[in-house]
Scaffold this motif. Structure first.
Motif, PDB file in Angstrom:
ATOM      1  N   UNK A 246     -26.572  45.442   1.448  1.00 34.81           N
ATOM      2  CA  UNK A 246     -27.376  46.335   0.597  1.00 34.81           C
ATOM      3  C   UNK A 246     -28.798  46.434   1.143  1.00 34.81           C
ATOM      4  N   UNK A 247     -29.367  45.305   1.541  1.00 33.29           N
ATOM      5  CA  UNK A 247     -30.709  45.328   2.137  1.00 33.29           C
ATOM      6  C   UNK A 247     -30.708  46.189   3.402  1.00 33.29           C
ATOM      7  N   UNK A 248     -29.649  46.067   4.189  1.00 34.77           N
ATOM      8  CA  UNK A 248     -29.555  46.850   5.436  1.00 34.77           C
ATOM      9  C   UNK A 248     -29.451  48.338   5.127  1.00 34.77           C
ATOM     10  N   UNK A 249     -28.761  48.698   4.041  1.00 33.09           N
ATOM     11  CA  UNK A 249     -28.635  50.108   3.665  1.00 33.09           C
ATOM     12  C   UNK A 249     -29.993  50.696   3.261  1.00 33.09           C
ATOM     13  N   UNK A 250     -30.844  49.871   2.660  1.00 34.85           N
ATOM     14  CA  UNK A 250     -32.209  50.313   2.380  1.00 34.85           C
ATOM     15  C   UNK A 250     -32.994  50.448   3.685  1.00 34.85           C
ATOM     16  N   UNK A 251     -32.826  49.474   4.565  1.00 31.57           N
ATOM     17  CA  UNK A 251     -33.576  49.459   5.817  1.00 31.57           C
ATOM     18  C   UNK A 251     -33.170  50.590   6.750  1.00 31.57           C
ATOM     19  N   UNK A 252     -31.866  50.945   6.707  1.00 30.66           N
ATOM     20  CA  UNK A 252     -31.387  52.022   7.593  1.00 30.66           C
ATOM     21  C   UNK A 252     -31.504  53.401   6.944  1.00 30.66           C
ATOM     22  N   UNK A 253     -32.264  53.449   5.831  1.00 31.58           N
ATOM     23  CA  UNK A 253     -32.695  54.715   5.233  1.00 31.58           C
ATOM     24  C   UNK A 253     -31.700  55.367   4.274  1.00 31.58           C
TER      25      UNK A 253
END
Length: 259
Positions: A246-253
């Motif tokens: 989930x954090x990565x989905x925020x980070x990858x926009x």
């Protein structure tokens, strides 16, 4: 001449509108002798079984297996799907013999299907591949700082490490499994974010509020995945990888806290 004309025409169509035209010029410059040599290397298959006929042949072969039991009757298509999944996952193995499926592995798949333990791969990986590239180019730090200016820099650094770790985890699994896993989490988070942000007026919030939002998303996505897991299989079961994804989905926009 016909093969050359059709292939080059199709090649042009596939590269139309792209920055590069691939190897179009070398193709156009190939001599007739080289084209003939290429065509002669193809193992042509004519008048063979179509997909439906081949499936029926496979079903007959499955029923001939010594470990075929009555509880597999009517489930042969699941056995075929399980074997195809296993075979496809092995195609990147460099050792050609390592790509083959042994009798013991066939038996294992038969037992899994017969005992209702086999679950298909989730086909929604195709939806993940079709998602339009996100327009929001901010990373996770920028998205958190857009809603709270006092968020812990130390915690943001920890998030960066977790995102780096989960990217390595995701890179190790089959692309279809990865796409299905990411899409289900993205879909759940997007749905829950719409509800969460309905009551958000755009003003700055306390860091604990952002933490609460993240916890809420993790819980909602976990429930969503658990429900889907009744029918499909996913590469990860633990909450830590789910949270980091989930954090990565925020980070990858793909996701944001401010719409």
């Amino acid at each position: 001449t016909t093969v050359k004309t059709v292939l080059i025409d199709e090649y042009r169509k596939q590269y139309k509108g792209k920055e590069s035209d691939g190897f179009l010029q070398p193709l156009e410059e190939m001599s007739d002798d080289l084209w003939k040599s290429f065509i002669n290397k193809i193992d042509w298959k004519f008048e063979q079984e179509d997909e439906e006929e081949l499936e029926q042949t496979l079903i007959v072969e499955i029923r001939k297996q010594s470990f075929y039991k009555v509880d597999l009757f009517g489930k042969e298509s699941y056995v075929i799907a399980a074997l195809l999944d296993e075979f496809e996952k092995r195609q990147n193995i460099k050792d050609h013999f390592g790509r083959l499926i042994s009798d013991s592995q066939v038996k294992l798949k038969l037992l899994e299907v017969g005992n209702n333990q086999y679950k298909m791969s989730d086909p929604v990986y195709e939806q993940w591949e079709k998602l339009e590239p996100p327009r929001d180019k901010r990373n996770l730090d920028e998205k958190i700082e857009a809603v709270t200016k006092t968020y812990s820099k130390r915690k943001l650094g920890m998030f960066a490490r977790k995102i780096g770790a989960v990217k390595l985890e995701l890179a190790k699994i089959d692309s279809k499994d990865k796409g299905a896993y990411q899409y289900r989490i993205y879909d759940a988070c997007e749905e829950r974010l719409l509800e969460i942000l309905d009551s958000y007026d755009g003003s700055e919030v306390e860091p604990r509020v952002v933490d609460g939002w993240i916890d809420d998303l993790v819980q909602f996505a976990e429930t969503h995945l658990a429900e889907k897991s009744k029918d499909f299989t996913y590469p990860f079961k633990n909450k830590d990888t789910l949270r980091n994804t989930i954090l990565e989905l925020f980070d990858s926009c793909y996701l944001s806290f401010d719409g």
